[in-house]
Scaffold this motif. Sequence first.
Motif, PDB file in Angstrom:
ATOM      1  N   ALA A 177      42.064 -33.281   8.300  1.00 36.51           N
ATOM      2  CA  ALA A 177      43.329 -33.431   7.580  1.00 36.51           C
ATOM      3  C   ALA A 177      43.269 -32.705   6.237  1.00 36.51           C
ATOM      4  CB  ALA A 177      43.656 -34.901   7.369  1.00 36.51           C
ATOM      5  N   GLN A 178      44.442 -32.465   5.682  1.00 38.06           N
ATOM      6  CA  GLN A 178      44.532 -31.854   4.356  1.00 38.06           C
ATOM      7  C   GLN A 178      44.695 -32.917   3.275  1.00 38.06           C
ATOM      8  OE1 GLN A 178      48.150 -29.637   3.520  1.00 38.06           O
ATOM      9  NE2 GLN A 178      47.015 -28.092   2.378  1.00 38.06           N
ATOM     10  N   ARG A 206      46.205 -26.672   7.341  1.00 40.33           N
ATOM     11  CA  ARG A 206      47.426 -27.443   7.562  1.00 40.33           C
ATOM     12  C   ARG A 206      48.307 -27.438   6.312  1.00 40.33           C
ATOM     13  NH1 ARG A 206      45.575 -32.927  10.837  1.00 40.33           N
ATOM     14  NH2 ARG A 206      44.341 -31.906  12.468  1.00 40.33           N
ATOM     15  N   HIS A 207      49.569 -27.774   6.512  1.00 40.01           N
ATOM     16  CA  HIS A 207      50.520 -27.889   5.409  1.00 40.01           C
ATOM     17  C   HIS A 207      51.096 -29.306   5.434  1.00 40.01           C
ATOM     18  CE1 HIS A 207      50.047 -23.565   5.476  1.00 40.01           C
ATOM     19  NE2 HIS A 207      50.799 -23.436   4.402  1.00 40.01           N
ATOM     20  N   GLU A 208      50.333 -30.255   4.901  1.00 40.25           N
ATOM     21  CA  GLU A 208      50.717 -31.659   4.946  1.00 40.25           C
ATOM     22  C   GLU A 208      51.153 -32.187   3.581  1.00 40.25           C
ATOM     23  OE1 GLU A 208      47.483 -32.791   8.474  1.00 40.25           O
ATOM     24  OE2 GLU A 208      47.059 -33.310   6.387  1.00 40.25           O
ATOM     25  N   VAL A 209      51.293 -31.308   2.604  1.00 43.68           N
ATOM     26  CA  VAL A 209      51.614 -31.724   1.240  1.00 43.68           C
ATOM     27  C   VAL A 209      52.886 -31.006   0.785  1.00 43.68           C
ATOM     28  CG1 VAL A 209      49.203 -32.195   0.684  1.00 43.68           C
ATOM     29  CG2 VAL A 209      50.148 -29.921   0.251  1.00 43.68           C
ATOM     30  N   LEU A 234      45.813 -21.611  -4.071  1.00 47.77           N
ATOM     31  CA  LEU A 234      45.121 -20.904  -5.154  1.00 47.77           C
ATOM     32  C   LEU A 234      43.664 -21.336  -5.246  1.00 47.77           C
ATOM     33  CD1 LEU A 234      47.866 -20.910  -7.930  1.00 47.77           C
ATOM     34  CD2 LEU A 234      46.773 -18.901  -6.969  1.00 47.77           C
ATOM     35  N   VAL A 235      43.431 -22.628  -5.105  1.00 47.65           N
ATOM     36  CA  VAL A 235      42.054 -23.134  -5.150  1.00 47.65           C
ATOM     37  C   VAL A 235      41.220 -22.524  -4.037  1.00 47.65           C
ATOM     38  CG1 VAL A 235      40.620 -25.196  -4.869  1.00 47.65           C
ATOM     39  CG2 VAL A 235      42.673 -25.296  -6.296  1.00 47.65           C
ATOM     40  N   ALA A 236      41.838 -22.407  -2.840  1.00 47.37           N
ATOM     41  CA  ALA A 236      41.122 -21.896  -1.668  1.00 47.37           C
ATOM     42  C   ALA A 236      41.192 -20.378  -1.547  1.00 47.37           C
ATOM     43  CB  ALA A 236      41.687 -22.540  -0.403  1.00 47.37           C
ATOM     44  N   HIS A 237      41.815 -19.706  -2.528  1.00 47.62           N
ATOM     45  CA  HIS A 237      41.940 -18.235  -2.517  1.00 47.62           C
ATOM     46  C   HIS A 237      42.704 -17.754  -1.285  1.00 47.62           C
ATOM     47  CE1 HIS A 237      39.213 -18.048  -5.909  1.00 47.62           C
ATOM     48  NE2 HIS A 237      38.365 -18.798  -5.244  1.00 47.62           N
ATOM     49  N   ARG A 238      43.755 -18.505  -0.941  1.00 48.57           N
ATOM     50  CA  ARG A 238      44.638 -18.074   0.141  1.00 48.57           C
ATOM     51  C   ARG A 238      45.882 -17.421  -0.444  1.00 48.57           C
ATOM     52  NH1 ARG A 238      43.175 -23.235   2.570  1.00 48.57           N
ATOM     53  NH2 ARG A 238      44.948 -24.127   1.459  1.00 48.57           N
ATOM     54  N   GLY A 239      46.465 -16.509   0.306  1.00 46.32           N
ATOM     55  CA  GLY A 239      47.631 -15.787  -0.191  1.00 46.32           C
ATOM     56  C   GLY A 239      48.945 -16.489   0.046  1.00 46.32           C
ATOM     57  N   SER A 240      49.004 -17.440   0.949  1.00 54.18           N
ATOM     58  CA  SER A 240      50.280 -18.047   1.324  1.00 54.18           C
ATOM     59  C   SER A 240      50.809 -18.919   0.199  1.00 54.18           C
ATOM     60  CB  SER A 240      50.097 -18.905   2.581  1.00 54.18           C
ATOM     61  OG  SER A 240      49.169 -19.933   2.336  1.00 54.18           O
ATOM     62  N   GLY A 241      52.129 -18.841  -0.002  1.00 54.79           N
ATOM     63  CA  GLY A 241      52.801 -19.738  -0.932  1.00 54.79           C
ATOM     64  C   GLY A 241      52.633 -19.407  -2.399  1.00 54.79           C
ATOM     65  N   GLN A 242      52.010 -18.290  -2.743  1.00 55.75           N
ATOM     66  CA  GLN A 242      51.735 -18.007  -4.141  1.00 55.75           C
ATOM     67  C   GLN A 242      52.776 -17.088  -4.788  1.00 55.75           C
ATOM     68  OE1 GLN A 242      47.678 -16.815  -4.813  1.00 55.75           O
ATOM     69  NE2 GLN A 242      46.899 -18.207  -3.272  1.00 55.75           N
TER      70      GLN A 242
END
Length: 211
Positions: free
Chosen positions: A66-67, A98-101, A111-119
């Motif tokens: 889970a997230q 996942r996108h549970e939040v 941003l914490v996980a260095h992912r590009g989505s949603g930034q």
Amino acid sequence: MYTTDEHDNRYDIEMQVADHHNLAQRVRYYQAMNVLDAYDKGANYHDANNSYVIFICCFDPFQRGAQFYSVNKHLNEFPDYRVLDGATDIYLNATSPRHEVPPRLQTLLDLVAHRGSGQTDEFGVKLKKKIAAVKHNKEWRADFMRLSLYEMDREYELREAKRRGMEKGIRQAVKENHLKLINGLIGLGYSKQEVIDFLTTYMHTAVTEAE
């Protein structure tokens, strides 16, 4: 980060990069600190506000995929019955795809996980600007480096002392790191009494030793 909202609910927000398998015990400690702060002298128990301890983790703290995990008390004999004592523990797994939040929290985790989505949303742009500004703040960078070096030194010295089974070495390492911490607090403007209070409250140091 420690903060309160307009209803005086208390929030303790922590970051955890490595899994030391003691997160639940640490959360219990932070909840206890929140509770002590919430009860004013002579106040009625019913007047205590809610307390939230939130850990942003760079790993899955419960290995359930889970997230978002939240913990409240319940009756063991009746698991569906929640005990409303005002305390809530929240664990966020930044590594989860996942996108549970909610969207803005998702942006932060990305941003914490260095992912590009949603930034690319407004909140993400503001966050990245703040991060860039902090990274170029020389005073903050110096404080951050001092704290980072202190943590690395402490972990290394304690690990080496434990590995060799040298109890004396462990005590010496702890003493030396307390001195480093004291110098750091003084450098940040803490008074003598504030340093003593910090050592006795958070480092569990005896008052005479702290003095």
